[in-house]
Design a protein around this motif. Structure first.
Motif, mmCIF file in Angstrom:
data_model
loop_
_atom_site.group_PDB
_atom_site.id
_atom_site.type_symbol
_atom_site.label_atom_id
_atom_site.label_comp_id
_atom_site.label_asym_id
_atom_site.label_seq_id
_atom_site.Cartn_x
_atom_site.Cartn_y
_atom_site.Cartn_z
ATOM 1 N N ASN A 1 -6.785 9.127 -0.191
ATOM 2 C CA ASN A 1 -6.765 7.996 -1.126
ATOM 3 C C ASN A 1 -5.533 7.146 -0.873
ATOM 4 O O ASN A 1 -4.444 7.664 -0.624
ATOM 5 N N ILE A 2 -5.721 5.831 -0.932
ATOM 6 C CA ILE A 2 -4.610 4.903 -0.770
ATOM 7 C C ILE A 2 -4.548 4.005 -1.992
ATOM 8 O O ILE A 2 -5.576 3.556 -2.505
ATOM 9 N N THR A 3 -3.341 3.785 -2.490
ATOM 10 C CA THR A 3 -3.129 2.856 -3.599
ATOM 11 C C THR A 3 -2.763 1.506 -3.010
ATOM 12 O O THR A 3 -1.855 1.412 -2.182
ATOM 13 N N HIS A 4 -3.495 0.478 -3.431
ATOM 14 C CA HIS A 4 -3.330 -0.834 -2.799
ATOM 15 C C HIS A 4 -3.487 -1.931 -3.836
ATOM 16 O O HIS A 4 -4.380 -1.869 -4.680
ATOM 17 N N SER B 1 -11.098 6.760 -0.410
ATOM 18 C CA SER B 1 -11.061 5.995 -1.658
ATOM 19 C C SER B 1 -9.852 5.070 -1.676
ATOM 20 O O SER B 1 -8.813 5.356 -1.068
ATOM 21 N N HIS B 2 -10.015 3.951 -2.386
ATOM 22 C CA HIS B 2 -8.934 3.001 -2.646
ATOM 23 C C HIS B 2 -8.678 2.980 -4.143
ATOM 24 O O HIS B 2 -9.614 2.763 -4.925
ATOM 25 N N ASN B 3 -7.464 3.224 -4.542
ATOM 26 C CA ASN B 3 -7.121 3.248 -5.971
ATOM 27 C C ASN B 3 -8.054 4.176 -6.748
ATOM 28 O O ASN B 3 -8.445 3.895 -7.884
ATOM 29 N N CYS C 1 -10.539 6.481 8.256
ATOM 30 C CA CYS C 1 -10.265 5.601 7.122
ATOM 31 C C CYS C 1 -10.154 6.386 5.824
ATOM 32 O O CYS C 1 -10.587 7.533 5.733
ATOM 33 N N ALA C 2 -9.612 5.732 4.817
ATOM 34 C CA ALA C 2 -9.503 6.340 3.495
ATOM 35 C C ALA C 2 -10.880 6.575 2.896
ATOM 36 O O ALA C 2 -11.808 5.788 3.093
ATOM 37 N N SER D 1 0.844 -1.201 0.000
ATOM 38 C CA SER D 1 0.000 0.000 0.000
ATOM 39 C C SER D 1 0.877 1.247 0.000
ATOM 40 O O SER D 1 2.003 1.226 0.488
ATOM 41 N N VAL E 1 -14.867 4.296 -1.206
ATOM 42 C CA VAL E 1 -15.163 3.136 -0.365
ATOM 43 C C VAL E 1 -16.668 3.066 -0.099
ATOM 44 O O VAL E 1 -17.389 4.060 -0.211
#
Length: 310
Positions: free
Chosen positions: A195-198, A125-127, A122-123, A94, A131
């Motif tokens: 935002n987190i890239t995972h 958004s993911h990628n 929490c984030a 991540s 969410v």
């Protein structure tokens, strides 16, 4: 970083790739301390750990592979004497967007100012994808089932709720913790702009025969997990559902509905279908009999695909 809040980041690592070093360097610009916990890696490159330490991270090594919950708990316990205000938990695959931590802390401060009992942040958004929310369109919306990676957790939450459940080993560790803090009246709020890239697992085309399934003009793909992960998802999900069904029925039933869809897609379109089915069956069996912890060697052998002959 410049803030009145002190943040310690804890990363669970297993045979970490070399690009983790650059991720840690960028992460260190957002937090006060970075702790990388090696979860008993059998094939890790020692040079990677040396470079992580040179980049300013503390490297802890578990004596054996004990699961993501145990690894993160080890990092949290290590950092506790320095009394950070928050812990940021992360997977090795991540990466946070620039300014993520500052935005998450701002969201927590805003919630506190309005007497919203935030137990974690929490984030959003993911990628780049939003969410799922418990109830959209409200101030300080709650994440429906937040991923632990990228979650900012106040030290006070751990003091009242305890640490992550190590017997679950891998999957549903984050879901169980979220359900647990909800029992205490705490909320898993999302932070606007975070935002987190995972990595999302192996991807393959969704096909019916030779036709690549297309919905709304877009070709669809299946993100699949290895069968041993499906075992943990099944077993731990059932353990968690039995624990929280009576007290959080709407959340549990909604999550079960989503999982049924995911199981169908994995079995119909994913690889290793027979072993996926075996993993589901073994997960159900062990949930019913109360077996938790690491998957048994016999069960692992039954669900692990045999290497192809070259």
């Amino acid at each position: 970083m410049t803030t009145s809040h002190r943040v310690a980041a804890v990363i669970s690592a297993y045979n970490p790739p070399s690009d983790l070093v650059e991720k840690v360097k960028r992460l260190a610009e957002q937090v006060e301390q970075v702790i990388v916990v090696d979860d008993g890696s059998p094939a890790a490159d020692p040079a990677v750990f040396e470079e992580l330490e040179a980049a300013g991270a503390v490297v802890l090594k578990q004596p054996a592979n004990s699961g993501i919950a145990a690894a993160l708990n080890a990092g949290i316990r290590y950092a506790e004497p320095s009394e950070p205000d928050f812990f940021l938990t992360l997977d090795q695959d991540s990466e946070l967007d620039p300014g993520y931590v500052a935005l998450a802390l701002q969201a927590w401060d805003n919630a506190k100012a309005r007497s919203v009992p935030a137990g974690m942040v929490c984030a959003e958004s993911h990628n780049g994808q939003p969410v799922m929310l418990q109830k959209p369109g409200i101030a300080f919306p709650e994440a429906f089932d937040p991923m632990q990676s990228g979650t900012l957790i106040p030290a006070s939450t751990f003091r009242v709720a305890g640490l992550l459940e190590e017997e679950l080993f891998i999957d549903c560790v984050d879901s169980e913790f979220t359900a647990r803090i909800r029992e205490l009246g705490l909320k898993a709020i999302v932070a606007p702009g975070c935002n987190i890239t995972h990595a999302v697992g192996d991807s393959r085309p969704m096909r019916l025969g030779t036709w690549h399934v297309t919905v709304g003009g877009q070709k669809r793909f299946v993100h699949s997990h290895a069968p041993f992960r499906v075992y943990y998802i099944t077993r731990n999900g059932l353990v968690m559902y039995s624990r929280y069904l009576r007290r959080q029925p709407v959340w549990v039933l909604r999550r079960i509905g989503l999982e049924v869809v995911f199981y169908g897609v994995r079995v119909v379109y994913g690889p290793h279908r027979a072993r996926q089915i075996a993993a589901i069956a073994l997960g159900i069996r062990d949930a019913v009999t109360g077996r938790t912890g690491r998957i048994s060697e016999r069960a692992k052998a039954l669900v692990t695909p045999r290497p192809k002959n070259r």
